[in-house]
Design an enzyme around this catalytic site. Structure first.
Site, PDB file in Angstrom:
ATOM      1  N   HIS A  23      12.819   1.077   0.666  1.00 36.69           N
ATOM      2  CA  HIS A  23      13.159   1.227  -0.265  1.00 36.69           C
ATOM      3  C   HIS A  23      12.712   2.133  -1.036  1.00 36.69           C
ATOM      4  O   HIS A  23      12.175   1.847  -2.260  1.00 36.69           O
ATOM      5  CB  HIS A  23      11.746  -0.550  -0.616  1.00 36.69           C
ATOM      6  N   ASN A  24      11.645   3.347  -1.032  1.00 34.75           N
ATOM      7  CA  ASN A  24      11.540   4.196  -1.662  1.00 34.75           C
ATOM      8  C   ASN A  24      12.562   5.668  -1.600  1.00 34.75           C
ATOM      9  O   ASN A  24      13.230   5.441  -0.993  1.00 34.75           O
ATOM     10  CB  ASN A  24      10.476   5.126  -0.404  1.00 34.75           C
ATOM     11  N   ASP A  83       7.958   6.221   8.549  1.00 30.94           N
ATOM     12  CA  ASP A  83       6.688   5.315   8.335  1.00 30.94           C
ATOM     13  C   ASP A  83       5.500   7.219   8.194  1.00 30.94           C
ATOM     14  O   ASP A  83       5.706   7.549   9.010  1.00 30.94           O
ATOM     15  CB  ASP A  83       5.928   4.297   8.936  1.00 30.94           C
ATOM     16  N   PHE A 169       9.455  14.053  -3.552  1.00 31.15           N
ATOM     17  CA  PHE A 169       9.165  12.835  -4.563  1.00 31.15           C
ATOM     18  C   PHE A 169       6.861  12.842  -3.609  1.00 31.15           C
ATOM     19  O   PHE A 169       6.509  14.217  -3.107  1.00 31.15           O
ATOM     20  CB  PHE A 169       9.415  12.164  -3.977  1.00 31.15           C
ATOM     21  N   LYS A 192      12.752  22.059   1.143  1.00 29.48           N
ATOM     22  CA  LYS A 192      12.457  21.486   2.308  1.00 29.48           C
ATOM     23  C   LYS A 192      12.940  20.848   3.263  1.00 29.48           C
ATOM     24  O   LYS A 192      12.055  20.705   4.768  1.00 29.48           O
ATOM     25  CB  LYS A 192      12.422  20.128   1.033  1.00 29.48           C
ATOM     26  N   HIS A 207       8.519  17.254   7.467  1.00 31.21           N
ATOM     27  CA  HIS A 207       7.715  16.092   8.757  1.00 31.21           C
ATOM     28  C   HIS A 207       9.119  15.490   9.506  1.00 31.21           C
ATOM     29  O   HIS A 207       9.864  15.260   9.746  1.00 31.21           O
ATOM     30  CB  HIS A 207       6.534  15.654   8.281  1.00 31.21           C
TER      31      HIS A 207
HETATM   32  P1  ITT Z   1       9.053   2.197   2.476  1.00 28.30           P
HETATM   33  O1  ITT Z   1       8.014   1.822   3.395  1.00 28.30           O
HETATM   34  O2  ITT Z   1       9.884   1.788   1.899  1.00 28.30           O
HETATM   35  O3  ITT Z   1       9.955   3.156   3.451  1.00 28.30           O
HETATM   36  P2  ITT Z   1       6.998   3.450   1.554  1.00 28.30           P
HETATM   37  O4  ITT Z   1       7.090   4.406   0.031  1.00 28.30           O
HETATM   38  O5  ITT Z   1       6.446   2.348   1.078  1.00 28.30           O
HETATM   39  O6  ITT Z   1       8.529   3.325   1.610  1.00 28.30           O
HETATM   40  P3  ITT Z   1       5.500   4.702   3.388  1.00 28.30           P
HETATM   41  O7  ITT Z   1       4.812   3.550   3.849  1.00 28.30           O
HETATM   42  O8  ITT Z   1       5.818   5.116   5.023  1.00 28.30           O
HETATM   43  O9  ITT Z   1       6.755   3.859   2.530  1.00 28.30           O
HETATM   44  O10 ITT Z   1       4.651   5.444   2.849  1.00 28.30           O
HETATM   45  C1  ITT Z   1       4.674   7.172   3.043  1.00 28.30           C
HETATM   46  C2  ITT Z   1       3.853   7.387   1.050  1.00 28.30           C
HETATM   47  O11 ITT Z   1       3.904   9.153   1.887  1.00 28.30           O
HETATM   48  C3  ITT Z   1       4.928   7.602   0.413  1.00 28.30           C
HETATM   49  O12 ITT Z   1       5.025   7.123  -0.668  1.00 28.30           O
HETATM   50  C4  ITT Z   1       4.750   9.205   0.253  1.00 28.30           C
HETATM   51  O13 ITT Z   1       4.062   8.768  -1.309  1.00 28.30           O
HETATM   52  C5  ITT Z   1       4.077  10.079   1.040  1.00 28.30           C
HETATM   53  N1  ITT Z   1       4.906  10.659   1.973  1.00 28.30           N
HETATM   54  C6  ITT Z   1       6.349  10.526   2.728  1.00 28.30           C
HETATM   55  N2  ITT Z   1       6.959  11.873   2.864  1.00 28.30           N
HETATM   56  C7  ITT Z   1       6.414  12.135   1.605  1.00 28.30           C
HETATM   57  C8  ITT Z   1       7.525  13.509   1.394  1.00 28.30           C
HETATM   58  O14 ITT Z   1       8.173  13.949   1.873  1.00 28.30           O
HETATM   59  N3  ITT Z   1       7.515  14.271  -0.114  1.00 28.30           N
HETATM   60  C9  ITT Z   1       6.103  13.408  -0.509  1.00 28.30           C
HETATM   61  N4  ITT Z   1       4.976  12.283   0.060  1.00 28.30           N
HETATM   62  C10 ITT Z   1       5.817  11.839   0.587  1.00 28.30           C
END
Ligand code: ITT
Length: 222
Positions: A23-24, A83, A169, A192, A207
């Site tokens: 949902h991100n 995740d 983001f 990136k 990553h």
């Molecule tokens: P979903 O579970 O719906 O996928 P979420 O945002 O809750 O969305 P996560 O629990 O995996 O997802 O949280 C990961 C967080 O880590 C995300 O909200 C970002 O803030 C950070 N993050 C992960 N990958 C990133 C990236 O490539 N660049 C910047 N921040 C990142």
């Protein structure tokens, strides 16, 4: 004969419809870019109006599996979940699996980055060598029959203050990948992601792109 049952064989994803179980919006955009060469017909968890499962796991992999299996079973389709998070050495790996939570219910990453900087200041982590961190992404593919595969990608870097750049983001504007002089927030999506898993001169960078390379290698039909 006794002993544990042999684990189910490793599986590969066939071309077709695939749920992207996030949902991100930032992640969804990146996952669609990374999936583009493989010809999947993707639909997001948001577009299907799937509920967000509670992330009760204690590792990135456990939470990726929870999200992928919930979506695969609700949609009756294979589902891919990510995740991910930022693990900061001076904070013993925090925010880690709680990276999204640090942004609060409004998903305010300016606030999350300020909080992070405050925690670093409390630890006197002002020199770059005390500000090391890594981004981690675990990807899980789940099938409607419950089978699941996971992979992980990581990228090492340093946290800068103030944040730099408006792209990407989440915590991207604070993250300076090792060997680069621009943060993820200053890079285009292509920079990136980095290059190709088969090109040693220009390999995947982020990553998520590194986790994707592992996923394609082991769990996507060639
Ligand atoms: P979903 O579970 O719906 O996928 P979420 O945002 O809750 O969305 P996560 O629990 O995996 O997802 O949280 C990961 C967080 O880590 C995300 O909200 C970002 O803030 C950070 N993050 C992960 N990958 C990133 C990236 O490539 N660049 C910047 N921040 C990142």
């Amino acid at each position: 004969m006794s002993g544990p049952a042999p684990s189910a064989e490793s599986r590969r994803l066939a071309p077709g419809r695939l749920v992207v179980a996030t949902h991100n919006a930032g992640k969804l955009r990146e996952i669609r870019e990374l999936l583009a060469p493989f010809g999947f017909d993707t639909v997001s968890a948001g577009e299907l109006d799937l509920p967000e499962p509670e992330e009760t796991g204690v590792t990135f992999e456990e939470n990726a599996v929870l999200k992928a299996q919930a979506a695969a079973s609700a949609a009756d389709l294979p589902a891919l979940a990510d995740d991910s998070g930022l693990a900061v050495d001076a904070l013993d790996g925090a925010p880690g699996i709680h990276s999204a939570r640090w942004a609060g219910p409004d998903r305010d990453f300016d606030r999350a980055m300020r909080n992070l900087e405050e925690e670093l200041q409390k630890k006197s982590a002002t020199d770059p060598d005390k500000r090391t961190a890594r981004f981690v992404a675990a990807l899980a593919i789940a099938w409607p029959d419950g089978h699941v595969e996971t992979v992980r990608g990581e990228i090492e870097g340093t946290l800068v203050w103030p944040p730099r750049g408006e792209r990407g983001f989440g915590y991207d504007p604070m993250f300076l990948p090792e060997g680069f002089d621009r943060t993820f927030g200053e890079m285009s999506a292509e920079e990136k992601h980095g290059g190709d898993r088969n090109d040693p001169a220009n390999p995947p960078l982020s990553h998520r792109a590194r986790a994707f390379a592992a996923l394609v290698e082991a769990h996507v039909e060639p």
